[in-house]
Design a protein around this motif. Sequence first.
Motif, PDB file in Angstrom:
ATOM      1  N   GLU A 132     -14.954  -0.629   0.382  1.00  0.00           N
ATOM      2  CA  GLU A 132     -13.866   0.094   1.066  1.00  0.00           C
ATOM      3  C   GLU A 132     -13.834  -0.245   2.545  1.00  0.00           C
ATOM      4  O   GLU A 132     -14.870  -0.391   3.176  1.00  0.00           O
ATOM      5  CB  GLU A 132     -14.093   1.611   1.024  1.00  0.00           C
ATOM      6  N   ALA A 158      -9.747  -6.131   0.478  1.00  0.00           N
ATOM      7  CA  ALA A 158      -9.002  -6.184  -0.781  1.00  0.00           C
ATOM      8  C   ALA A 158      -9.332  -7.430  -1.604  1.00  0.00           C
ATOM      9  O   ALA A 158      -9.282  -7.408  -2.830  1.00  0.00           O
ATOM     10  CB  ALA A 158      -7.494  -6.135  -0.491  1.00  0.00           C
ATOM     11  N   GLN A 204     -10.821  -0.707  -1.850  1.00  0.00           N
ATOM     12  CA  GLN A 204      -9.855   0.196  -1.222  1.00  0.00           C
ATOM     13  C   GLN A 204      -9.719  -0.083   0.272  1.00  0.00           C
ATOM     14  O   GLN A 204     -10.710  -0.074   0.999  1.00  0.00           O
ATOM     15  CB  GLN A 204     -10.287   1.645  -1.432  1.00  0.00           C
ATOM     16  N   SER A 205      -8.481  -0.318   0.713  1.00  0.00           N
ATOM     17  CA  SER A 205      -8.190  -0.582   2.120  1.00  0.00           C
ATOM     18  C   SER A 205      -7.208   0.468   2.615  1.00  0.00           C
ATOM     19  O   SER A 205      -6.124   0.615   2.055  1.00  0.00           O
ATOM     20  CB  SER A 205      -7.568  -1.973   2.290  1.00  0.00           C
ATOM     21  N   ILE A 206      -7.587   1.172   3.654  1.00  0.00           N
ATOM     22  CA  ILE A 206      -6.761   2.269   4.165  1.00  0.00           C
ATOM     23  C   ILE A 206      -6.576   2.115   5.675  1.00  0.00           C
ATOM     24  O   ILE A 206      -7.523   1.795   6.392  1.00  0.00           O
ATOM     25  CB  ILE A 206      -7.411   3.632   3.845  1.00  0.00           C
ATOM     26  N   LEU A 242      -7.609  -5.671   6.428  1.00  0.00           N
ATOM     27  CA  LEU A 242      -7.348  -4.968   5.158  1.00  0.00           C
ATOM     28  C   LEU A 242      -7.475  -5.948   3.985  1.00  0.00           C
ATOM     29  O   LEU A 242      -8.065  -5.633   2.949  1.00  0.00           O
ATOM     30  CB  LEU A 242      -5.949  -4.327   5.170  1.00  0.00           C
ATOM     31  N   GLY A 259      -4.584   0.794  -2.032  1.00  0.00           N
ATOM     32  CA  GLY A 259      -4.461   0.831  -0.579  1.00  0.00           C
ATOM     33  C   GLY A 259      -3.549   1.948  -0.096  1.00  0.00           C
ATOM     34  O   GLY A 259      -2.781   2.532  -0.872  1.00  0.00           O
ATOM     35  N   PRO A 314       0.843  -1.200   0.000  1.00  0.00           N
ATOM     36  CA  PRO A 314       0.000   0.000   0.000  1.00  0.00           C
ATOM     37  C   PRO A 314       0.875   1.244   0.000  1.00  0.00           C
ATOM     38  O   PRO A 314       1.991   1.218   0.514  1.00  0.00           O
ATOM     39  CB  PRO A 314      -0.772  -0.104   1.321  1.00  0.00           C
ATOM     40  N   LEU A 318      -4.300  -3.800  -2.856  1.00  0.00           N
ATOM     41  CA  LEU A 318      -3.542  -3.041  -1.855  1.00  0.00           C
ATOM     42  C   LEU A 318      -2.484  -2.148  -2.511  1.00  0.00           C
ATOM     43  O   LEU A 318      -2.292  -1.000  -2.109  1.00  0.00           O
ATOM     44  CB  LEU A 318      -2.880  -3.985  -0.844  1.00  0.00           C
TER      45      LEU A 318
END
Lengths: 447, 447
Positions: A247, A269, A276-278, A265, A315, A7, A311
């Motif tokens: 997300e 994903a 979207q993984s944050i 996460l 990400g 990410p 990611l």
Amino acid sequence: MGLKAKPLQLNTADAGFEAAFAARLHWSAETDAAIEQRVADILADVQKRGDAAVLDYTQRFDGLQAADVKTLEITQAELQAALDSLPAAQREALQAAAARVRKYHEAQKKASGESWSYRDEDGTLLGQKVTPLDRVGIYVPGGKAAYPSSVLMNAIPAHVAGVQEIVMVVPTPQGVRNPLVLAAACVAGVSRAFTVGGAQAVGALAYGTATIPKVDKITGPGNAYVASAKKRVFGTVGIDMIAGPSEILVLADGTTPAEWVAMDLFSQAEHDELAQSILLCPDAAYIAEVQAAIDRLLPEMPRREIIAKSLSDRGALILTRNMEEACAISNRIAPEHLEVSSSEPHRWEPLLRHAGAIFLGAFTSESLGDYCAGPNHVLPTSGTARFSSPLGVYDFQKRSSLIEVSEAGAQPLGRIAAELAYGEGLQAHARAAELRLNPVPTMRDSK
Amino acid sequence: MGLKAKPLQLNTADAGFEAAFAARLHWSAETDAAIEQRVADILADVQKRGDAAVLDYTQRFDGLQAADVKTLEITQAELQAALDSLPAAQREALQAAAARVRKYHEAQKKASGESWSYRDEDGTLLGQKVTPLDRVGIYVPGGKAAYPSSVLMNAIPAHVAGVQEIVMVVPTPQGVRNPLVLAAACVAGVSRAFTVGGAQAVGALAYGTATIPKVDKITGPGNAYVASAKKRVFGTVGIDMIAGPSEILVLADGTTPAEWVAMDLFSQAEHDELAQSILLCPDAAYIAEVQAAIDRLLPEMPRREIIAKSLSDRGALILTRNMEEACAISNRIAPEHLEVSSSEPHRWEPLLRHAGAIFLGAFTSESLGDYCAGPNHVLPTSGTARFSSPLGVYDFQKRSSLIEVSEAGAQPLGRIAAELAYGEGLQAHARAAELRLNPVPTMRDSK
């Protein structure tokens, strides 16, 4: 192997943060004009030719040949048989999940979905009557990505709302039916089910055909054709939201095992390369731990290719000055899923204004919410949590205002209404109010 | 004079009833491709050029030249001055209407718009947090048809919901401002107001410009350009419904003075030649009385030309077998406004499933509801009351699910979630749940 999930690492203190952050968040729902035209044609054809068009497209797109649409209906006995055929553990998990989802939505109905009224001093009754929709359609994706949990999450709120007829449509490419999906339909109280999918299924539900009944609202996820078709029939019927990529945003104070956060996460994903993984966290060492856990866990994931691409391309691991700043950034994103992976989740929750669902504390993995905690997993995406809500009982109800004005109440109200109606130049409105006055005044000019 | 208002007379017992009834009800929202293209261009231009585009279109379409968009803002002092300038009777009527609308929406918020939660046996917290939208835009039509009541009906629910910033846009052709509209904005708690209209105003609110702030949702009625623009920006922002022509349906048992019913039909018909006014009644003699009242009252109505065309082209007086049948037909229409003009309104109300607002009893003229009874006058049209609701506090709120699973709760929930996630082939979902189990099981294959 060389597969990497990296990410983007950002730091809110860096000068370039805003631009890099905006670029990473950017996603636009590509409205493919060719798909839109294709969908418009299919819908027009279904509206015109009904069952015959549904049969044609089902054969063409799903390779499923049928003599008539009646043979595409899945009977209640078949739904029940699918449930009976499941391994016990799977059947029990499905039933337990359904029971929890039902309980939650019953509480939701009680908290925000009941009729109400009051009488004011002059005896005038005011309120709202809440009634279920008569008949709804639920679109369930078929083929490889078959999600029985989606059946529960769409059908149960409708059932709890009191909808009398829940019509499920699910494509079955080459006629292959997914027993888990059918079993979920049985558990969730689906009334009728048809093995039809795509824009043709949306058209059949919106306009009705000789065999497939016209519904009042269509909910449920689908591919670009289905999304485009739903948008197009909106107005003729109601629809739920048009979903973008899924997300997750994790707010971490560094107290949750890093592997748990890494797997959370992943769990977003693995849906889709566009998911979207944050992670937002004020602790740089912890961010490094999470990246290490990602590197360590990735190889064992069957869907690692999708996870790595999602990611790496979409990400982000973002170092913030503190948790307050992390909360503020989260509000700007308005994420679909928001995990507050902190030892003090209730300290941060009041700062969080925009999110589809908020998961509090280290033990509340998003996947529990996806399947069985109780709340709905159909949530607003792409920042639309700023103005929209999880799918719920309220999506399968509508409200009618109730007004009963007494003769006494009609006197002051009639004078107010007449004054304003003359002001708007709507004399019949004014006069309708004045005819109820005692004595009836002479009709005025407008001003 | 020769002006005639002759609604179509139908009898449900006639063989041709169904076809004639369907033909009279038919209305299709013409989607004019030329308007759609024009609107798409304006929106793209506003998105690209911001204030400069807004200025250009405002000059072109409203004949209003301004040096910059800042000078198009109406100050709070100007709104207050407009209120102060009104004749006392008008000012007091506006304030009284606003107070009643506010009281009703406060009751609505309390009944269905509050946060809720519960803990289940294992200590898991589940609920929903209800929060107001941050900033909303209200479109108010300008020019000849200026409706201060629309300002109240859009802004007050937003205000009651707790929206911090309510931005009003109103076109002012040739710069002419309507003091009643400005006064209503003052009374209703509008935060900022701009004399901008059309698709350019919708674009400015949806995308934001240097001067006009981006909002989260846009509500309020407008012409075909405004409606098309709202539909197009949906997704970027929330929107309320897209309104069709206004409708009234009167269910009459023959006990209300015929002139009252005739005037109620007029009050809908005077809006627009496309408005639809329908009477359903089991008493043929009463229907004749209402037609006689129409003939008698029409000449004195200033908007008689519109009324005559609307009633003759789209109106209907329908003789039914009994009140039960009248209720059933009403449900098929799902009217925007439904008057139960009966001495026993509570006998019939339970039979009425689909309507925007239900007005009970002879004294409850629809016009009271339009202005001051309290409920919202923004209602679903064209049969969409089958699946949608009056504008309300809930339109200016959104919900976030809340989930907090304890360590104990994560054990049974984790096993259920893992079982179902493996069944769907989403192993990271399963694993995220399993990592919280004690002990952590070995990772399985999917089935």
